[in-house]
Design a protein around this motif. Structure first.
Motif, PDB file in Angstrom:
ATOM      1  N   PHE A 177       0.527  -1.319   0.052  1.00 35.46           N
ATOM      2  CA  PHE A 177      -0.129  -0.039  -0.088  1.00 35.46           C
ATOM      3  C   PHE A 177       0.705   1.189  -0.006  1.00 35.46           C
ATOM      4  CE2 PHE A 177      -2.594   3.108   1.780  1.00 35.46           C
ATOM      5  CZ  PHE A 177      -3.934   2.845   0.974  1.00 35.46           C
ATOM      6  N   ALA A 178       1.875   1.348   0.615  1.00 37.20           N
ATOM      7  CA  ALA A 178       2.840   2.471   0.895  1.00 37.20           C
ATOM      8  C   ALA A 178       3.508   2.756  -0.452  1.00 37.20           C
ATOM      9  CB  ALA A 178       3.850   2.203   2.008  1.00 37.20           C
ATOM     10  N   ILE A 179       4.022   1.634  -1.339  1.00 33.65           N
ATOM     11  CA  ILE A 179       4.682   1.692  -2.491  1.00 33.65           C
ATOM     12  C   ILE A 179       3.518   2.389  -3.352  1.00 33.65           C
ATOM     13  CG2 ILE A 179       5.677   0.376  -4.491  1.00 33.65           C
ATOM     14  CD1 ILE A 179       6.697  -1.480  -2.239  1.00 33.65           C
ATOM     15  N   GLY A 180       2.394   1.765  -3.549  1.00 40.10           N
ATOM     16  CA  GLY A 180       1.318   2.409  -4.276  1.00 40.10           C
ATOM     17  C   GLY A 180       0.972   3.939  -4.078  1.00 40.10           C
ATOM     18  N   PHE A 181       1.081   4.099  -2.767  1.00 41.08           N
ATOM     19  CA  PHE A 181       0.828   5.659  -2.309  1.00 41.08           C
ATOM     20  C   PHE A 181       1.863   6.394  -2.746  1.00 41.08           C
ATOM     21  CE2 PHE A 181       1.269   8.502   1.244  1.00 41.08           C
ATOM     22  CZ  PHE A 181       0.183   9.236   1.132  1.00 41.08           C
ATOM     23  N   PHE A 182       3.180   6.170  -2.863  1.00 38.29           N
ATOM     24  CA  PHE A 182       4.249   6.936  -3.241  1.00 38.29           C
ATOM     25  C   PHE A 182       4.206   6.933  -4.761  1.00 38.29           C
ATOM     26  CE2 PHE A 182       6.192   6.521   1.158  1.00 38.29           C
ATOM     27  CZ  PHE A 182       6.248   7.596   1.269  1.00 38.29           C
ATOM     28  N   GLY A 183       3.751   6.024  -5.327  1.00 45.52           N
ATOM     29  CA  GLY A 183       3.582   6.215  -6.838  1.00 45.52           C
ATOM     30  C   GLY A 183       2.675   7.352  -7.146  1.00 45.52           C
ATOM     31  N   GLY A 194      -0.609   3.232  -9.556  1.00 45.13           N
ATOM     32  CA  GLY A 194      -0.538   3.113  -8.168  1.00 45.13           C
ATOM     33  C   GLY A 194      -1.517   2.976  -7.414  1.00 45.13           C
ATOM     34  N   LEU A 195      -2.614   3.664  -7.927  1.00 46.63           N
ATOM     35  CA  LEU A 195      -4.147   3.447  -7.312  1.00 46.63           C
ATOM     36  C   LEU A 195      -4.517   1.900  -7.229  1.00 46.63           C
ATOM     37  CD1 LEU A 195      -6.279   6.403  -8.446  1.00 46.63           C
ATOM     38  CD2 LEU A 195      -5.704   5.737  -6.065  1.00 46.63           C
ATOM     39  N   GLU A 196      -4.349   1.323  -8.318  1.00 43.89           N
ATOM     40  CA  GLU A 196      -4.651  -0.091  -8.481  1.00 43.89           C
ATOM     41  C   GLU A 196      -3.818  -1.050  -7.694  1.00 43.89           C
ATOM     42  OE1 GLU A 196      -7.331  -1.291 -10.221  1.00 43.89           O
ATOM     43  OE2 GLU A 196      -7.526   0.699 -10.501  1.00 43.89           O
TER      44      GLU A 196
END
Lengths: 102, 171
Positions: free
Chosen positions: A17-23, A36-38
């Motif tokens: 989730f954190a990786i996607g959030f930073f994306g 990133g949302l997906e």
């Protein structure tokens, strides 16, 4: 047999989730922001499945079922919006899509 | 053996997720996202959610990523990225990163979620029949709403992607 604990699964899900959030936060390309949302949605489904399995209930799995459906609809609408935006503005970089800012 | 499989899929998923986020080329990012989904499906299999693993591959990897690739090729965006961080958003990103790191660290070191031993709990997600029973009894209303939502999404996409014809008055 399950070898990893519930903590490990939830930690892994939080990390994804954190990786996607930073994306979402750092990238400028609208399509990559959307990916990133997906990624954040998939991370949440992993936590739901882990909770469901460790408690021996089916509710989490059914919710993942619904999340998959919602995500498919969301991707279709979102990509249609991006294409419509590209038609009128000729760009997908969020820096240049600032018509509401000025 | 099972522990090795978990480690493998977990590390594979995280590496592919990082690849999705940092890749400059959008096509490569989509490919990394595809591999990440395969990793998550592997984790689902280890949690006895075979149906969900299959659906994840079918819906996400089969439909969503394919749609992403179509759009990337349709728009033909060149990966020019003049990275110019605004001050405000950089400060916000640093604060968010700090909070997330502190949260993850404290959860990793001190977090403890009570859970019954999963080897005694039955793997209810393994069979198809319980899903169908739940979906058509307890979750019947959400299923109906979901169908309606899909219909609305389809209509919305059609309206959004329709070419705007100039009206008679404009001519």
């Amino acid at each position: 047999m399950i070898h990893a604990g519930l903590n490990t699964y939830v930690l892994l899900s939080a990390l994804l989730f954190a990786i996607g959030f930073f994306g979402v936060l750092l990238r400028k390309n609208t399509l990559v922001i959307f990916m990133g949302l997906e990624l954040m949605l998939v991370a949440s489904t992993l936590a739901l499945v882990a909770f469901s399995r460790f408690n021996g209930t089916l509710d989490g799995n059914v919710f993942v079922f619904f999340i998959l459906t919602i995500a498919a609809a969301e991707v279709a609408v979102g990509l249609a919006i991006i294409v419509a935006l590209f038609r009128s503005r000729r760009t997908v970089q969020v820096d240049e899509l600032n018509a509401l800012k000025h | 053996m099972g522990s090795f499989l978990f480690d493998f899929f977990a590390i594979f998923t995280v590496i592919c997720a990082v690849g999705t986020v940092v890749n400059k080329n959008a096509v490569n990012a989509a490919m990394c996202f595809l591999l990440c989904l395969v990793g998550v499906a592997g984790l689902f299999v280890q949690l006895d959610a075979y149906l969900l693993a299959f659906l994840l591959l079918l819906v996400y990897a089969g439909a969503v990523v394919a749609l992403f690739l179509f759009i990337i090729m349709l728009l033909d965006v060149q990966g020019k990225s003049a990275v110019s961080f605004k001050r405000l958003s950089t400060v916000a990103a640093v604060i968010a990163a700090g909070l997330l790191a502190v949260g993850l660290c404290s959860f990793a070191t001190r977090g403890h979620l009570d859970a019954p031993n999963p080897n005694y709990a039955s793997g209810v997600g393994a069979a198809l029949k319980p899903y169908a029973y739940q979906l058509f009894t307890t979750y019947l209303l959400p299923v109906q709403i979901m169908g309606f939502l899909l219909l609305i999404a389809m209509l919305g996409v059609i309206v959004l992607s329709k070419k705007v014809e100039p009206t008679e008055a404009a001519k």
